[in-house]
Scaffold this active site. Structure first.
Site, PDB file in Angstrom:
ATOM      1  N   PRO A  43       0.815  -1.222   0.000  1.00  0.00           N
ATOM      2  CA  PRO A  43       0.000   0.000   0.000  1.00  0.00           C
ATOM      3  C   PRO A  43       0.848   1.272   0.000  1.00  0.00           C
ATOM      4  CG  PRO A  43      -0.931  -1.608   1.493  1.00  0.00           C
ATOM      5  CD  PRO A  43       0.399  -2.168   1.048  1.00  0.00           C
ATOM      6  N   CYS A  44       0.502   2.216  -0.868  1.00  0.00           N
ATOM      7  CA  CYS A  44       1.258   3.474  -0.951  1.00  0.00           C
ATOM      8  C   CYS A  44       0.736   4.499   0.054  1.00  0.00           C
ATOM      9  CB  CYS A  44       1.159   4.045  -2.369  1.00  0.00           C
ATOM     10  SG  CYS A  44      -0.511   4.594  -2.809  1.00  0.00           S
ATOM     11  N   THR A  45      -0.294   4.115   0.793  1.00  0.00           N
ATOM     12  CA  THR A  45      -1.012   5.032   1.683  1.00  0.00           C
ATOM     13  C   THR A  45      -0.104   5.924   2.522  1.00  0.00           C
ATOM     14  OG1 THR A  45      -2.497   3.147   1.942  1.00  0.00           O
ATOM     15  CG2 THR A  45      -2.971   5.113   3.252  1.00  0.00           C
ATOM     16  N   ILE A  52       3.124   6.573   2.058  1.00  0.00           N
ATOM     17  CA  ILE A  52       4.266   7.094   1.309  1.00  0.00           C
ATOM     18  C   ILE A  52       3.821   8.220   0.395  1.00  0.00           C
ATOM     19  CG2 ILE A  52       6.099   6.516  -0.326  1.00  0.00           C
ATOM     20  CD1 ILE A  52       5.786   3.593   0.568  1.00  0.00           C
TER      21      ILE A  52
END
Length: 241
Positions: free
Chosen positions: A33-35, A37
């Site tokens: 998950p890029c949440t 970053i």
């Protein structure tokens, strides 16, 4: 549903997947998950917590796959992006020939430098040679600005020499994807339409016309609240405008 395969091929929560039970495979395409970053999020980073001493720490602080404070191997993800370690766990167990990781460009930013380097080091120590690059969708056939990092990892016992593909232009532009006849369920209605008509002059001053461009802007999770594009205007029976 997309590939018409058995539903039991979905292994569910990756934290509960027994890597040894997965059949061998050659290519692992994954991410995390890029949440935590992405610039659209709070950018907390990859944070973990020790089950034993309750201390929290970042990915780059982990030592010997354990807690940097008490050396316990019982650590768990605090942020969603920290699920990276679960993907790495499966990669180490199955050792496929190739690995492809995709994530947001922000992973390469200065504030994430240590995290990014740790990921590259983990892959290297797991027996892979890495090739990485930030690619933009507009350079590969999709008329939208959308930058993402791709990390291609090839097992060291396999012939190397990977090269990223060269950009190309297939001629597609944003207008090629716009519908000429749009269902009325997408039309503005009620109060919001009334407000736009009332504030028409102000709205026109601040609008940025993205519909007439060749390449679309990169949509973000925040755009539902602060749209900076414009609307396709059509005759409205109430306003005759």
């Amino acid at each position: 549903l997309i590939h018409k395969v058995a539903e039991d091929l979905n292994l569910g929560d990756i934290q509960k997947v027994n890597a040894k039970s997965i059949p061998d495979f050659d290519l692992m395409t994954w991410g995390f998950p890029c949440t935590n970053i992405s610039i659209a999020g709070r950018q907390e980073g990859l944070i973990y917590k020790c089950v034993k001493c309750k201390q929290k720490f970042a990915l780059n602080e982990i030592k010997d796959n354990g807690c940097p404070n008490c050396n316990s191997k019982q650590i768990k993800s605090v942020t969603q992006s920290s699920l990276y370690l679960e993907g790495l766990r499966i990669l180490k167990e199955k050792k496929p020939a190739y690995s492809v990781i995709e994530n947001v460009k922000a992973l390469t930013f200065k504030q994430n430098k240590k995290i990014f380097q740790r990921i590259l080091d983990d892959l290297d120590e797991s027996g892979y040679k890495n090739y990485w690059k930030v690619l933009n969708a507009k350079d590969f056939g999709i008329p939208q600005n959308r930058e993402r990092i791709f990390i291609i990892s090839i097992r060291k016992d396999i012939e190397q020499g990977f090269r990223f593909p060269e950009p190309f232009d297939n001629g597609l532009r944003l207008k090629d994807f716009l519908d000429t006849d749009v269902d009325e369920k997408y039309y503005l209605k009620g109060g919001y339409l009334d407000w736009r008509v009332k504030n028409k002059d102000f709205q026109l001053q601040k609008q940025f016309n993205s519909l007439d461009t060749d390449i679309a802007i990169c949509l973000t999770a925040q755009q539902y609240a602060s749209w900076d594009g414009n609307f396709i205007e059509k005759l409205d029976k109430r306003t005759e405008k």
